[in-house]
Scaffold this active site. Structure first.
Site, PDB file in Angstrom:
ATOM      1  N   SER A  23       0.844  -1.207   0.000  1.00 60.34           N
ATOM      2  CA  SER A  23       0.000   0.000   0.000  1.00 60.34           C
ATOM      3  C   SER A  23       0.868   1.241   0.000  1.00 60.34           C
ATOM      4  CB  SER A  23      -0.864   0.017   1.264  1.00 60.34           C
ATOM      5  OG  SER A  23      -0.054   0.355   2.384  1.00 60.34           O
ATOM      6  N   ASP A  24       0.307   2.313  -0.482  1.00 63.72           N
ATOM      7  CA  ASP A  24       0.962   3.583  -0.190  1.00 63.72           C
ATOM      8  C   ASP A  24       0.823   3.774   1.326  1.00 63.72           C
ATOM      9  OD1 ASP A  24       1.071   6.765  -1.971  1.00 63.72           O
ATOM     10  OD2 ASP A  24       2.156   6.035  -0.206  1.00 63.72           O
ATOM     11  N   TRP A  25       1.636   4.632   1.845  1.00 67.64           N
ATOM     12  CA  TRP A  25       1.717   4.737   3.311  1.00 67.64           C
ATOM     13  C   TRP A  25       0.430   5.351   3.864  1.00 67.64           C
ATOM     14  CZ3 TRP A  25       5.312   2.210   1.385  1.00 67.64           C
ATOM     15  CH2 TRP A  25       6.423   1.741   2.066  1.00 67.64           C
ATOM     16  N   GLY A  26      -0.333   4.529   4.544  1.00 66.87           N
ATOM     17  CA  GLY A  26      -1.599   4.982   5.109  1.00 66.87           C
ATOM     18  C   GLY A  26      -2.765   4.838   4.166  1.00 66.87           C
TER      19      GLY A  26
END
Ligand code: GLC
Length: 733
Positions: free
Chosen positions: A220-223
């Site tokens: 995932s992208d961060w968050g």
């Protein structure tokens, strides 16, 4: 082997930058960090927006610069160097390249992306991935997908029609997955047609894995993960950064039957494979890298990234020309973008010192304007700059966008240079018309002064060695060869996505469809400041003897290029394809191949470009598949999308699927089948007489309706259609 409960922690990070060790599987922790144009390894406080410091690493040109080289071989070499630095710094996966399409010059993160065109973006991103991964270091192709703005990036719904999604926003990613097999793909924050990318099964499993055969890890992208259980079931494997609540959610779901063991095993296995591969490569990694050699590569790279937009002959400068340098960017370069990609460079060259070194003495300089928030300038900075400029033979005005003008996390409000820079330029032009503008910017800026200055050098963002490269180009030590991979418009309102970008809480509609970038400007016949593919040289090139032939695998294009000027230079030959009389909506032309050639004065070379048949395919919404339409294709070759020197045509058989005639087929479609035309003609005559004007009006009438008007029973007509289809299918084989 670890039981499923011991595997769950690996579906998430152990902290901001690591996947956890799994003792039961004898699996070590691994560091994943940014990228894309340098290694951002944080050892102290961590963040994903480039605020806290990181260890020194080579800052190569960000993608906006790299792309302007149009040189896959060079990018592969940069990738090798990045891989070497990752190994020396103990990084297993480098989070990049970013390759989202530049849909609007306002996107705050355009500096980190390659182009407004999926073909060149895919070719160049593939080269970087190959280079980095050749060193046993993983990459993370990002941001998958349709993340073309920073406004509300963590929630907004990108609403794209099927064909546009396939041909523009996914096509480049697909090329990289199929040709370079990135170890990981990073899903984006945004929704894609209503579903968050992190839990979009169609995107992460049906397209990425089932269609493209991706076998790596989706991180995932961060968050970007809202619910790890939903994400894992959709095809995501790894949530970053650590999120204990989500990890507990997976345990609870497993206990309650909300997720099966196989899903957890699947994610674990994919991540484990990456970790073991990276760990093996890191095991014998050196603890240092060739700082000087990588800086030299950064310099050589930057030289090929510089785009000479305009030049009345004032460039290259002679050393004895008296110059004045105006603009803080010359002394304090803007060399990379703000946000997660911010690198702590091993050194930093600036153009002012490089110019002084070239000419052998200091040159008059004035900062002229502030380039960063809080920068202290004398009250009469503007007057000082005009005074410095007044008596010079040539003024080098270093203009551009400061770090707070464009960044990850927000988009620009307008596409202009800052007002104080434009005003100062006017003041300088009032006292000295001999001005060369040198730009430092991560995305296109409007250039209303373009026809009032003597030359414009687009330096984009060039990394830590860009200052020296700029000086080399200005003084002709290097012959510029960069080409635009994004159009520079006259007005923001001319941008095809202008009415739709960046949308609102209801989502962002990609209303321009296929007509993004040059595809739109060309279709609308819009005049632009500088077109896609444009870039001048200090020499000139002639094109001759074009040949375009069909091969089993597609098209073979060959053209002779001659250096007709007085100095050596590199030309990027571009090939654009189009088809006449297409049955579907088409843009005027599309880039389908390019190749660089370096020639001494007077020399010629035969440049060959192969265009695979797959590149000619369009996405058929009717068939939900790629289809090569049969017909006569035109291939235009030239020095930019609007400097097309030669064209040739070639017949291509196509691979359209058999489409049976049905009651919903139109009169025109029926008439196009010889075995059926007479029947349709008779029915039309029965219904409306044989008035040719009337026939024209009826061409789009479905056969079922015509049957009704002509008293033909639909059942009889269907039986006839079945027969005609059987004969056609047999004939087609
Ligand atoms: C950021 C960026 C992504 C980056 C990640 C880690 O939000 O969107 O490109 O790799 O977080 O810093």
């Amino acid at each position: 082997m670890a039981d499923v409960h011991a595997k769950i922690p690996l579906t998430g990070g152990s902290d901001f930058w690591h996947t956890p060790a799994i003792p039961e599987a004898d699996l070590p922790e691994l560091m994943w960090t940014d990228g894309p144009h340098g290694v951002r390894k944080q050892s102290g406080s961590t963040d994903h927006v480039g605020i806290n410091s990181s260890e020194p690493a080579t800052c190569f040109p960000p993608a906006v610069g790299l792309a302007s080289s149009w040189n896959p071989g060079l990018l592969e070499r940069v990738g090798v160097a990045l891989g070497e630095e990752c190994r020396a710094l103990g990084v297993g996966v480098l989070l990049g390249p970013g390759m989202n399409i530049k849909r609007s010059p306002l996107c705050g993160r355009n500096f980190e992306y390659f182009a407004e065109d999926p073909f060149v973006a895919g070719e160049l991103a593939s080269a970087l991935v190959r280079g980095i991964q050749s060193q046993g270091v993983g990459t993370s192709l990002k941001h998958f997908a349709v993340n073309n703005q920073e406004t509300d990036r963590m929630r907004r719904d990108s609403q794209v029609d099927e064909r546009t999604l396939r041909e523009i926003y996914l096509r480049g990613f697909g090329k990289v997955v199929l040709s370079a097999q990135p170890w990981t793909v990073m899903c984006s924050y945004n929704r894609v047609n209503g579903t968050f990318a992190s839990e979009n099964h169609w995107l992460l499993t049906e397209v990425l894995r089932d269609e493209w055969g991706f076998e790596g890890v989706v991180v995932s992208d961060w968050g970007a993960v809202w619910d790890r259980v939903r994400a894992l079931k959709a095809g995501l494997d790894l949530e970053m950064p650590a999120n204990r609540t989500h990890e507990d959610g997976v345990r609870e779901a497993l206990a309650a039957g909300g997720i099966d063991e196989a899903t957890i095993d699947r994610a674990f296995g994919r991540i484990e494979r990456i970790v073991r591969r990276a760990a093996a490569s890191l095991a014998d990694a050196p603890d240092s890298f060739d700082v000087a050699g990588h800086h030299a590569l950064a310099r050589a790279t930057a030289e090929q990234c510089i785009v000479l937009l305009a030049n009345d002959g004032v460039l290259p400068l002679a050393r004895e020309t008296t110059v004045a340098v105006v603009g803080e960017f010359a002394r304090t370069p803007r060399y990379q973008g703000a946000g997660s990609s911010r690198v702590n460079p091993t050194r930093l060259d600036n153009a002012l010192d490089a110019i002084a070194a070239l000419v052998g003495h200091e040159v008059p300089f004035a900062p002229g304007f502030a380039t960063a928030a809080g920068q202290e300038l004398p009250a009469d900075a503007r007057e000082q700059a005009v005074a410095v400029a007044k008596d010079a033979d040539v003024v080098l005005a270093f203009l551009g966008l400061g770090e707070n003008h464009e960044s990850e996390g927000y988009d620009r409000e307008h596409a202009d240079l800052p007002e104080e820079q434009l005003t100062l330029l006017e003041d300088i032009l009032a006292v000295n018309p001999n001005v060369v503008v040198v730009l430092s910017n991560g995305a296109s800026v409007l250039l209303p002064f373009a026809d009032r200055v003597r030359a414009i050098v687009e330096g984009w963002l060039l990394g830590q060695a860009g200052g020296g490269a700029l000086a080399d180009v200005l003084y002709g030590v290097v012959n510029p060869s960069g080409k635009l991979t994004e159009t520079i418009p006259h007005r923001l309102a001319d941008v095809p996505s202008y009415l739709y970008f960046p949308g609102d809480d209801s989502g962002v509609r990609y209303g321009e469809g296929l007509f993004v970038g040059y595809r739109g400007y060309d279709a609308l016949g819009t005049d632009v400041a500088f077109p896609f593919g444009h870039g001048l040289s200090y020499t000139t090139f002639a094109y001759s003897d074009l040949s375009v032939t069909a091969t089993d695998g597609g098209l073979s294009v060959a053209v002779t290029v001659t250096n007709t000027g007085s100095r050596a230079g590199r030309e990027v030959v571009q090939a654009y394809a189009s088809i006449a009389g297409s049955k579907v909506v088409r843009v005027p032309r599309e880039l389908k191949g390019f190749a660089s050639v370096t020639l001494e004065p007077g020399a010629s070379a035969r440049v060959e470009i192969a265009i695979p048949a797959a590149e000619l395919a369009f996405w058929s919404v009717q068939d939900h598949a790629w289809v090569v339409e049969g017909g006569e294709y035109t291939v235009e070759v030239g020095s930019s999308s609007r400097d097309l020197r030669l064209s040739g045509t070639v017949a291509v058989a196509g691979d359209e699927p058999f489409r049976p005639l049905t009651l919903a087929s139109t009169v025109a479609e029926g008439m196009s089948v010889p075995a059926f035309a007479e029947v349709v003609g008779r029915m039309a005559g029965d219904a409306f007489g044989s008035d040719p004007d009337l026939m024209k009006m009826m061409e789009s009438m479905p056969l079922a309706a015509l049957a009704g008007f002509s008293g033909q029973s639909p059942r009889q007509l269907q039986a006839l259609l079945d027969h005609v289809n059987a004969v056609r299918q047999a004939a087609q084989g």
